[in-house]
Scaffold this active site. Sequence first.
Site, PDB file in Angstrom:
ATOM      1  N   ASP A  99       0.812  -1.211   0.000  1.00 21.72           N
ATOM      2  CA  ASP A  99       0.000   0.000   0.000  1.00 21.72           C
ATOM      3  C   ASP A  99       0.848   1.263   0.000  1.00 21.72           C
ATOM      4  OD1 ASP A  99       0.905  -0.438   2.598  1.00 21.72           O
ATOM      5  OD2 ASP A  99      -1.052  -0.231   3.561  1.00 21.72           O
ATOM      6  N   ASP A 102       6.653   3.977   3.377  1.00 22.72           N
ATOM      7  CA  ASP A 102       6.756   5.062   4.351  1.00 22.72           C
ATOM      8  C   ASP A 102       8.233   5.170   4.767  1.00 22.72           C
ATOM      9  OD1 ASP A 102       6.030   6.956   6.274  1.00 22.72           O
ATOM     10  OD2 ASP A 102       5.485   5.472   7.753  1.00 22.72           O
ATOM     11  N   PHE A 151      -1.009  11.351   7.928  1.00 20.31           N
ATOM     12  CA  PHE A 151      -1.528   9.986   8.032  1.00 20.31           C
ATOM     13  C   PHE A 151      -2.754   9.848   7.137  1.00 20.31           C
ATOM     14  CE2 PHE A 151      -3.281   6.114   9.653  1.00 20.31           C
ATOM     15  CZ  PHE A 151      -2.132   5.371   9.855  1.00 20.31           C
TER      16      PHE A 151
HETATM   17  P1  IMP Z   1       7.200   1.230   6.296  1.00 21.11           P
HETATM   18  O1  IMP Z   1       7.785  -0.086   6.681  1.00 21.11           O
HETATM   19  O2  IMP Z   1       7.561   2.325   7.280  1.00 21.11           O
HETATM   20  O3  IMP Z   1       7.469   1.651   4.889  1.00 21.11           O
HETATM   21  O4  IMP Z   1       5.652   1.139   6.542  1.00 21.11           O
HETATM   22  C1  IMP Z   1       4.806   0.509   5.758  1.00 21.11           C
HETATM   23  C2  IMP Z   1       3.494   0.239   6.466  1.00 21.11           C
HETATM   24  O5  IMP Z   1       3.138   1.246   7.439  1.00 21.11           O
HETATM   25  C3  IMP Z   1       2.423   0.290   5.436  1.00 21.11           C
HETATM   26  O6  IMP Z   1       2.277  -0.957   4.786  1.00 21.11           O
HETATM   27  C4  IMP Z   1       1.210   0.717   6.236  1.00 21.11           C
HETATM   28  O7  IMP Z   1       0.550  -0.420   6.782  1.00 21.11           O
HETATM   29  C5  IMP Z   1       1.754   1.556   7.375  1.00 21.11           C
HETATM   30  N1  IMP Z   1       1.597   3.008   7.099  1.00 21.11           N
HETATM   31  C6  IMP Z   1       2.560   3.927   6.931  1.00 21.11           C
HETATM   32  N2  IMP Z   1       2.061   5.159   6.711  1.00 21.11           N
HETATM   33  C7  IMP Z   1       0.706   5.019   6.732  1.00 21.11           C
HETATM   34  C8  IMP Z   1      -0.391   5.959   6.542  1.00 21.11           C
HETATM   35  O8  IMP Z   1      -0.250   7.169   6.314  1.00 21.11           O
HETATM   36  N3  IMP Z   1      -1.634   5.410   6.630  1.00 21.11           N
HETATM   37  C9  IMP Z   1      -1.875   4.086   6.867  1.00 21.11           C
HETATM   38  N4  IMP Z   1      -0.874   3.195   7.039  1.00 21.11           N
HETATM   39  C10 IMP Z   1       0.409   3.653   6.974  1.00 21.11           C
HETATM   40 MG    MG Z   2      -1.507  -0.913   8.014  1.00 19.24          MG
END
Ligand code: IMP
Ligand code: MG
Length: 196
Positions: A99, A102, A151
């Site tokens: 999705d 981040d 968010f």
């Molecule tokens: P990463 O490992 O930090 O890249 O995070 C990825 C996961 O964090 C995503 O697959 C989402 O489930 C969650 N996430 C990060 N930012 C958001 C947001 O703005 N809304 C909802 N979920 C988020």
């Molecule tokens: Mg999530």
Amino acid sequence: MEKDIKEILITEEEIKEKVKKIGSEIASSYKGKDLNMIGITTGSIVFFADLIRDIPIPLRVDTMSVSSYGGSTESSGSVKLLSELKLKIENKNVIIVDDIFDTGNTLNNLIKELSKFNPKDIKTCVLLEKQERHLVDMRPDFVCFDVPNEFVVGYGLDYNEKYRNLPYIGILKEEVFRKKVWFKIKLNIVNKYFTK
Ligand code: IMP
Ligand code: MG
């Protein structure tokens, strides 16, 4: 549900159009090659279901469930695979679909984990990217939209497992977070002073 949304950032129409565009980019890159697409649940389910129907070449589909170790609001340095792959990816082309990119920890670590199966190639495809927040030295290969450091929910993305079924991407109102923080503080006070 809609009353908790501060602003619609990306409309249903804009998503449809962009997913179609990324789908044809993937189709032209993988024409004549094998293609194995792995959707990361739960966040990517809506995007994944739409994306694969916009890729008009033969492909195989699988899903995986992962959890990141560490804090609850930010993912940490490693991921745990909560389900096994059914597809055999040895010597195959793989695209992992998620999705949002981040911090990037989830996809960066997932690539390391899936590399153990010796695929020919692994690429990543995400609906959203928050460029300001990256903590890893990689970028996703296919990206639909860059989003600011807010968010966001909808089209598969959740807050506390809610809002995944919104057809657009929206920014969640701050009071929705605040309510939860206040509730936690109250609960802690009650636990500390009124229970034994
Ligand atoms: P990463 O490992 O930090 O890249 O995070 C990825 C996961 O964090 C995503 O697959 C989402 O489930 C969650 N996430 C990060 N930012 C958001 C947001 O703005 N809304 C909802 N979920 C988020
Ligand atoms: Mg999530």
